[in-house]
Design an enzyme around this catalytic site. Structure first.
Site, mmCIF file in Angstrom:
data_model
loop_
_atom_site.group_PDB
_atom_site.id
_atom_site.type_symbol
_atom_site.label_atom_id
_atom_site.label_comp_id
_atom_site.label_asym_id
_atom_site.label_seq_id
_atom_site.Cartn_x
_atom_site.Cartn_y
_atom_site.Cartn_z
ATOM 1 N N HIS A 177 0.812 -1.218 0.000
ATOM 2 C CA HIS A 177 0.000 0.000 0.000
ATOM 3 C C HIS A 177 0.848 1.271 0.000
ATOM 4 C CE1 HIS A 177 -4.268 0.967 0.170
ATOM 5 N NE2 HIS A 177 -3.961 2.033 0.880
ATOM 6 N N ASP B 180 -6.999 4.195 9.336
ATOM 7 C CA ASP B 180 -8.365 4.181 8.804
ATOM 8 C C ASP B 180 -8.651 2.943 7.964
ATOM 9 O OD1 ASP B 180 -9.108 6.543 9.990
ATOM 10 O OD2 ASP B 180 -8.606 7.785 8.271
ATOM 11 N N GLU C 249 -11.782 13.078 13.851
ATOM 12 C CA GLU C 249 -11.204 13.330 12.533
ATOM 13 C C GLU C 249 -12.032 14.417 11.854
ATOM 14 O OE1 GLU C 249 -10.218 10.348 9.721
ATOM 15 O OE2 GLU C 249 -8.977 9.174 11.107
#
Length: 524
Positions: free
Chosen positions: A93, A154, A270
């Site tokens: 990623h 997340d 957030e």
């Protein structure tokens, strides 16, 4: 070409690269022992990452089943006459080729050979996990005991070693700190091929070097993660702001409550920026029903920009629903959001943590996941966040985006300065994450070239205005830029590299230290 001939060709290529005095049969023996793969599919898979902007082909791929396999490989690289690059790759990623190893060996930490299963200690409240374990699988393992890690990212389909090598942040960081503040111990394979166990009180220099160390001094093969009792459900709330100062004031107030009892604070804070008058929903979540999206175009804003505060309250077995309602109401009364813009949903804790994966599946079904991702992640000091808003959100970005733009503050005292991570030198700093996808849908504003150009404009703006940002998931192309990034920490970073990876074997894709062997230097 026959598979055996392909393998022999690849082995001969590796012998030439590393200058080994072995014949192909000797290396074949090593390949059998440590599961080295020269398979074309493996090599193709390990040549790129989630960013889809960089391609470097390795000579081989290792599917390790133990730390010993990795140690043998790194020791071979360390002791060979010329050396070769070794990079650990979790779920792939990374976004700028950080996990690639041109003409070297990529260690596939996730999804390959069977690795040690997570081991949970209920009494001591920790879990021992393989470095390539995905966080979603860590969660599944700990939930069997009613426990869960404290700090998250997340997206849960990331490897433990990968996020620890960067820091690991999400909306819980204001309270618990990043993931690296919740690691008790790690096993590491250094650039010398040594397997070392380290913690605060055991080989502390290596321990702190590895935390947020971008893979420069070692490959994490085991991590001991702190746990807490797992919530059962989550009250998930979003409120809107048209005034940036009001939005940041409320965010900063909420994270200032980190030392208060759980009844007097939210568990997650957030936020995100809406620059195109679209929907409050986005690919990060399934907050609203697709059949009933929430339109926000009717809400007036300054400069066509709105801000969404995202907060949660956790439920436990012993939680009284009426008390939760009262706690939420008391906290919301102290905020200055747009009246009547409160959107609320309740869902299981696991569903909240895994919210991005559900959206990923939808995007994959539409062919919109495996596209270039020119992401830009920045730490912005609190004192300059309003200037950033004016120059970037209301300036450079215009009114088009192709992915969420996150913005939320964190408390610096939750970060350990002894780690390798650098953050702005203020008590509070913001993460600003432009998580955009390049699309070929006819919109010039959403092309890879345009988005990459915008990223350069943003970085140039911050430099010209002396905003004092630090990149998160940093990407630079020269050592001078890395020296500026690390600032006063550079001598420490250099010393650690010299001690634990003196031949610059590890994580060459980060481009921090120039490799000492010619095979990879050609790719620089």
């Amino acid at each position: 070409m026959a598979p055996k001939l392909l393998m022999l060709t690849a082995i001969c290529r590796l012998i030439v690269i590393v200058g080994l005095t072995l014949n192909p049969n000797d290396l074949l023996l090593i390949q059998t022992e440590i599961q080295l793969s020269f398979n074309r599919t493996d090599i193709q898979s390990a040549s790129s990452d989630f960013g889809k902007t960089t391609v470097h082909f390795p000579a081989a791929v290792l599917h390790p089943s133990s730390a010993g396999d990795i140690a043998k490989l790194v020791k071979l690289a360390y002791e060979s006459p010329h050396g070769f690059a070794v990079s650990a790759r979790g779920h792939g990623h990374s976004i700028n080729g950080q996990s690639l190893a041109a003409d070297g060996v990529v260690v596939e930490m996730s999804g390959g050979a069977p690795a040690p299963a997570p081991v949970v200690s209920e009494k001591l409240m920790y879990v021992d996990v393989w470095g390539g374990e995905l966080w979603i699988d860590v969660l599944k393992s700990t939930l069997k005991y009613g426990l869960a890690p404290k700090s998250w990212t997340d997206y849960l389909y990331l490897s433990v070693g990968g996020t620890i090598s960067n820091a690991g942040i999400s909306g819980q960081a204001f309270n618990h700190g990043p993931q690296i503040s919740n690691v008790h111990e790690v096993d590491v394979v250094t650039g010398k091929g040594e397997v070392v166990t380290c913690a605060e009180d055991k080989n502390p220099e290596l321990f702190h070097a590895v935390m947020g160390g971008l893979g420069q001094v070692g490959i994490i093969t085991r991590a001991r993660i702190a746990l807490e009792p797992s919530p059962q459900r989550v009250r998930w709330i979003r409120v809107l702001y048209s005034n940036f100062l009001g939005f940041t004031h409320d965010q900063e107030y909420l994270i200032s409550l980190h030392g208060q009892p759980s009844s007097q604070k939210f568990d997650y804070v957030e936020g995100f920026v809406i620059v195109d008058g679209g929907l409050i929903n986005n690919w990060r979540s399934s907050f609203f029903s697709p059949s009933n999206p929430v339109k926000i175009s009717s809400i007036s804003s300054v400069g066509n920009v709105l801000y969404c505060l995202e907060i949660t309250k956790n439920y436990y077995h012993h939680s009284d629903p009426e008390s939760i309602d009262q706690e939420v109401e008391a906290l919301l009364k102290k905020l200055n959001y747009i009246p009547a813009s409160v959107f609320t949903t309740d869902l299981p804790y696991v569903d909240f943590l895994d919210r991005v994966h559900k959206a990923e599946l939808k995007l994959r079904s539409k062919g919109l996941w495996d596209v270039p991702h020119p992401w830009l992640n920045l730490f912005v000091p609190k004192s300059r966040i309003a200037d950033f808003d004016q120059g970037v959100f209301k300036g450079i970005l215009g009114n088009k985006t192709s992915g969420p733009i996150l913005i939320y503050p964190m408390n610096k005292n939750k970060w350990d300065e002894r780690t390798s991570v650098v953050t702005p030198n203020e008590d509070v700093f913001y993460l600003v994450a432009l998580l955009r996808s390049a699309l070929q849908n006819g919109e010039e504003a959403l092309t890879l070239e345009r988005l990459s150009d915008e990223n350069r404009h943003i970085l140039n703006f911050c430099k010209e205005q002396k905003i004092g940002i630090k990149q998160y998931l940093p990407h630079y192309t020269s050592q001078q830029e890395w020296m500026e990034h690390y600032g006063e920490k550079w001598p420490q970073i250099y010393k650690r590299k010299l001690e634990f990876d003196p031949r610059h074997i590890l994580a060459t894709g980060q481009r921090i230290f120039e490799p000492s062997f010619s095979s990879v230097m050609k790719s620089w």
